[in-house]
Structure formats: C-alpha cells, structure tokens
Design a protein around this motif. Structure first.
Motif, PDB file in Angstrom:
ATOM      1  N   LYS A  97     -11.133  -1.644   1.028  1.00 26.55           N
ATOM      2  CA  LYS A  97     -10.476  -1.922  -0.050  1.00 26.55           C
ATOM      3  C   LYS A  97     -10.159  -3.273  -0.455  1.00 26.55           C
ATOM      4  N   HIS A  98      -9.658  -3.966   0.488  1.00 30.36           N
ATOM      5  CA  HIS A  98      -9.547  -5.515   0.608  1.00 30.36           C
ATOM      6  C   HIS A  98     -10.920  -6.162   0.907  1.00 30.36           C
ATOM      7  N   GLU A  99     -11.762  -6.590   0.098  1.00 31.33           N
ATOM      8  CA  GLU A  99     -13.256  -6.885   0.538  1.00 31.33           C
ATOM      9  C   GLU A  99     -13.187  -8.357   1.031  1.00 31.33           C
ATOM     10  N   THR A 100     -12.188  -9.279   0.560  1.00 27.47           N
ATOM     11  CA  THR A 100     -12.112 -10.484   1.015  1.00 27.47           C
ATOM     12  C   THR A 100     -10.853 -10.834   1.139  1.00 27.47           C
ATOM     13  N   ASN A 147      -7.461   1.234   9.173  1.00 28.30           N
ATOM     14  CA  ASN A 147      -7.558  -0.318   8.938  1.00 28.30           C
ATOM     15  C   ASN A 147      -9.091  -0.374   8.449  1.00 28.30           C
ATOM     16  N   MET A 148      -9.946   0.367   8.748  1.00 28.68           N
ATOM     17  CA  MET A 148     -11.352   0.327   8.399  1.00 28.68           C
ATOM     18  C   MET A 148     -11.348   0.707   6.741  1.00 28.68           C
ATOM     19  N   ASP A 196      -5.993 -10.301   3.894  1.00 31.25           N
ATOM     20  CA  ASP A 196      -5.755  -8.706   4.174  1.00 31.25           C
ATOM     21  C   ASP A 196      -7.022  -8.029   4.598  1.00 31.25           C
ATOM     22  N   HIS A 197      -8.227  -8.463   4.179  1.00 27.64           N
ATOM     23  CA  HIS A 197      -9.486  -7.850   4.717  1.00 27.64           C
ATOM     24  C   HIS A 197      -9.522  -8.344   6.385  1.00 27.64           C
ATOM     25  N   HIS A 198      -9.383  -9.706   6.565  1.00 22.19           N
ATOM     26  CA  HIS A 198      -9.741 -10.213   7.675  1.00 22.19           C
ATOM     27  C   HIS A 198      -8.792  -9.579   8.951  1.00 22.19           C
ATOM     28  N   LYS A 199      -7.455  -9.259   8.391  1.00 19.51           N
ATOM     29  CA  LYS A 199      -6.385  -8.725   9.229  1.00 19.51           C
ATOM     30  C   LYS A 199      -6.777  -7.327   9.729  1.00 19.51           C
ATOM     31  N   LYS A 238      -8.249  -5.578  13.171  1.00 15.78           N
ATOM     32  CA  LYS A 238      -7.384  -4.765  13.820  1.00 15.78           C
ATOM     33  C   LYS A 238      -8.161  -3.147  13.877  1.00 15.78           C
ATOM     34  N   ALA A 239      -9.120  -2.943  13.023  1.00 18.76           N
ATOM     35  CA  ALA A 239      -9.969  -2.012  13.171  1.00 18.76           C
ATOM     36  C   ALA A 239     -10.792  -2.162  14.416  1.00 18.76           C
ATOM     37  N   LYS A 240     -11.462  -3.377  14.682  1.00 21.91           N
ATOM     38  CA  LYS A 240     -12.233  -3.373  15.880  1.00 21.91           C
ATOM     39  C   LYS A 240     -11.546  -3.358  17.007  1.00 21.91           C
TER      40      LYS A 240
END
Length: 523
Positions: free
Chosen positions: A167-170, A161-162, A173-176, A180-182
């Motif tokens: 990959k999705h800077e904004t 997810n990181m 998809d980026h927020h999700k 999830k990475a956190k």
C-alpha cells in the motif's frame, strides 16, 4: 462477575489424564503421603502449570466478551472490517498472557524435570521416572500452546505488514512495514519449527510414561529437533548481532557533534560578536546625535534610534541563533550516544540469548547421541547443558521483562519526563496505580525515552517548514544519523530529493517518528 475458572475451562492438557491414572495407581499401592518428595514436587509442577494456563485462557475469554459487548453496535460492514483485527488482538493477548507461564516452564520446570530424570536413571526409580515424564509432558504442552499462538499471531502480522508495504510503495511507512513483514515472517517459520520440536518432546515424554519400546527413538528425534531449533535461533541471534554492530559502527563514524559542528558554531559566534559591536556603535552614534545642538538634530536622532533598534534586533537574533545551535549540538550528541547505547544493549542481549540457544542445541545433540547409542541411560552432560542454556535464556527474558515493567511504571508515574515539547503532560498516577500499570506485561510503552529520542532526531532532521530555525549544517548531520540508522533514501526506495521532501511534510511527521523509534530499537 468473572465466572470461576473451574466451571468454564473444560479442556485439560495431555498431562492431566496421565497424571490422574498415575495417582490412581499410586492409591492402590499406598497413600499419597508415602510418595517420595521428588514425585510430589513434579506433580505439583504439573498442576501449577495447568492451573496457570487455564487462568490465562479465562482472562482472554473475559476480555473478548468485554470487547464483543463494546463493539456490539455498528454497521455490518464495520464489524466485518474489524473482524480480523479483533482476532489478531485476541490471539496476541492470549499469547502474552501465556508468556510468563512459558518463561517459568523454560527457566525452571524443564531443567528441574531434567534433573529428576537424571536422578531416576541413576537410581533406576521407575516411579520417579514416571512422575518426571508426566511433568515433562505438561511442560512441553504449555510450551507448545504458547509457541503455536505466537506463530499464528506472527503469521497474521506478517501478512498485514506485507499488505501495508504494498500500500505504501515508498517512504517511512513502506520501510517500516517491509522490515516488520520480514521479521514476523521469520518468527512464523521459527515458531512453526519450534512447535514441531515441542510436539516431539511431548511424544518423547509420552513414550516414557507408557514405557513404550520405541522410547529411545522418540528421545533421539526430540533431541535432534531441539538441536536444530536451537541452532536456527542461535544463527538468527548472530545475524542480529551483526546488524546491531554495523549500525553502531555507522553511528560512531559520524563523529562527535561538538567537533563536527565546531566550524558552524564558530561562524555563528563571529556573527554574534559582529552584531554586538554593530549595536554598540549604533548606540554611540545615537548618543552623539543626542548631544548635538545643530540643525536637523531631531531628524538625526530619529534615524539613530531606528539604526540602534535594528542593530539590537540583529544582535538579539544572532545570540538566539548561537544559543539554539549550541542546544542542537547537545541534542544531537545525546541522541547519538543513545543510539549507540541501544545497539550495544541489543548486542549484549542477543549474545546472551543466542549463547543460551547454542548451549541448548548442544544439549539436544548430546541427548540424541545418548539415545541412539546407549538408549535411555544416564545423561548428565545433556541435562547440564540444557540447564545452562535455559538459565541464559531465562536471564535475558527476566531482564527484558524488568526493563519493560520499569518503563511502564515511569510512563504513568512521571509522564512529564518524556512528554513531547509544548504538550501538557498527563496527570501523574499514584504509586499504586503505576505499579498496577507496570504489571500489565501485554502493553507496550508508548511514551518512553525511545519515543522522546525519536522526536528529537526528527526535529533536527526535518525540513525548513517544520524546523526552520535549525541550521543547514545541523540538519545535514541529523539526516546523516538517519542514514546510519538505516532510514535513508535507499531504504525508503526514494531519490534523495524526494526523501528530503518527506521530511518536510507535516502529514508524514507521525510516520517518521514511528520509523525512527523502530530503527533505534532494531539492529
């Protein structure tokens, strides 16, 4: 044909040889039928845990063999690309197969071991103490295996997810991916610490079995580790409760859609009434021209028919707009109520689970203090606290499992209930097949109520190219709900206009629905 478990499982937990030595010693001193019932029960616990773990390992091995056979064809590049995904899927399946065993251990076997340990200390029964320690070693080994597998899976998910967040800077998809990475990163850290705590518990029980001189030191270390992990998990639950409470508060601030949209509905109703009067007047004019016998009658009648037809079309459109707006208000009210209910449910689960971890932490402190002051003397307080904490955690786990099983059952037995609008539902499965699907605890619900609510919210908040019939006021209210659910422009690292454009992009529809469903479930 599946290979018998006893022929393929060559590894045994650390408790097995110990228990075997204990049984050999018992055979020299007397028959097994002469053992006290408590010692026999503890040995039965250990054997059941070992057999269940071996069965879980075998199921995962069989699944991996099947996946390997299915993926046997393909280019080397494709195999290399899917290699990490297959490992992650295997480990995740392995962990989920072990979770029911882990739940049994935490909620039943470990508290029972504590009770027998307490009884052995009071009665100075060395045989019972030895059996309880053997069962405790088996329990801690099962916990360690599950926790270690979960830690690896969480670490791989966090890394994946990181990469997705970069990959999705904004956007959604980026927020999700970032969130999830956190979450998975925190799971990895806590899982690693929990694995250390279970290792300390194994060492503690091993010293009891071997009657080592440093048994008190091991017990104290195990108590400190257990207390630390319990405190960390309780603190995490507190943060989650705070997040869910804040989200609930923000959704509640939006107000009742029936009141918020009252002005808009009133204007639409007025337009509907005016269109109705205009249509009535057009028909009166048509009737007048129709009865007129003067020159140019046919031309006037033709114009009156066109005017009446146009007026009726406007009246029909106004009625449809009013009806659609009223339906949208009901939908928005429903999804807001659902969002608030989800946050309240999360608060309840985290309160119970965090409370259980707090009690377990207190039990660890009591155990550590007792071990450091009076050695391995009787410690009923620590056992009582540990049992209470395990009960709370077990209750939350069982509630989650039951809810998930119910949703999996409804997903296939009533597919029409939450099917997307305009999509033909899948054929309903029989009761037997639905029950079998409900028991597949490793599968997530993909077509449930939460996903349906996410689609409803997106349909109201999407741009005019996707939901052109939605009023501007209704669209603004739905987007306010997205912001309250922490899916606003700031969270997506976008300016408001760019954020609105993503809502109007059909290519981003699936990503948005997944994002909203995720935010409904989290705090």
């Amino acid at each position: 044909m599946t290979t018998p478990i006893h022929r393929t499982s060559t590894r045994q937990s650390a408790a097995v040889p110990t228990s075997a030595r204990h049984r050999e010693g018992a055979s020299r001193t007397g028959s097994t039928s002469a053992r006290p019932p408590e010692r026999a029960f503890l040995e039965m616990q250990s054997r059941a845990g070992n057999r269940a773990t071996a069965a879980a390992v075998q199921r995962v091995r069989d699944t991996e063999r099947g996946n390997a056979a299915a993926n046997g064809d393909g280019s080397p590049g494709a195999k290399k690309k899917n290699y990490r995904d297959r490992i992650a899927a295997l480990l995740d399946r392995f962990k989920k197969n072990l979770e029911p065993i882990d739940t049994f251990i935490k909620g039943f076997q470990t508290p029972t071991n504590g009770a027998f340990t307490q009884q052995a200390a009071v009665t100075a029964n060395e045989g019972l103490k030895h059996s309880a320690a053997a069962s405790g070693t088996s329990a801690a080994s099962g916990n360690l295996l599950t926790e270690a597998a979960g830690t690896v899976v969480s670490g791989m998910d966090a890394y994946k997810n990181m990469k997705d967040a970069k990959k999705h800077e904004t956007g959604a998809d980026h927020h999700k991916a970032k969130k999830k990475a956190k979450t998975k990163g925190a799971d990895t850290v806590i899982g690693a610490a929990s694995s250390g705590s279970y290792s300390a518990a194994i060492a503690k029980e091993a010293t009891k079995i071997q009657k080592a001189a440093d048994a008190a030191v091991a017990s104290e270390a195990s108590g400190i580790a257990s207390a630390s992990i319990g405190a960390i998990k309780a603190m995490r639950s507190a943060f989650r409760i705070g997040g869910a409470a804040n989200k609930y508060k923000q959704v509640k601030k939006l107000g009742d859609p029936h009141l918020v949209q009252a002005g808009s509905l009133a204007r639409l109703n007025e337009s509907h009434e005016q269109a109705g009067w205009a249509a009535a007047e057009a028909y009166v004019a048509l009737d007048t021209y129709w009865k007129d016998e003067g020159p140019g009658r046919l031309e006037l009648v033709s114009e009156a028919i066109d005017a009446a037809w146009e007026a009726m079309g406007e009246a029909r459109d106004a009625a449809e707009n009013l009806q659609r707006a009223e339906n949208d208000v009901e939908k928005l009210s429903k999804v807001q109520q659902y969002a608030k209910k989800k946050q309240l449910t999360k608060i309840g689960k985290e309160t119970a689970g965090g409370g259980g971890e707090s009690v377990k932490a207190a039990a660890g402190v009591v155990t550590a203090v007792a071990a450091g002051t009076v050695g391995l003397a009787s410690n009923p307080v620590g056992w009582g606290l540990a049992g209470a904490g395990a009960g709370l955690v077990l209750g939350v786990t069982m509630y989650k499992a039951l809810r998930a099983a119910t949703k999996r059952y409804e997903e296939v037995h009533h597919p029409e209930r939450w099917a997307p609008q305009g999509e033909t539902p899948a054929e309903a499965a029989s009761r037997t097949e639905s029950l079998k699907h409900a028991m597949k605890f490793w599968k997530k619900v993909s077509k449930g109520e939460r996903q349906a609510m996410a689609r409803e919210i997106y349909a109201l908040a999407a741009g005019p190219d996707i939901s052109g019939n939605t009023t501007a006021e209704m669209r603004e209210s739905a987007r306010s709900l997205l912001i309250a659910l922490k899916s606003g422009p700031a969270k997506h690292k976008l300016e408001p206009d760019a954020w609105a454009e993503t809502l109007n992009d059909p290519a981003k529809t699936s990503g948005w629905i997944a994002e909203i469903a995720e935010q409904l479930a989290s705090g």
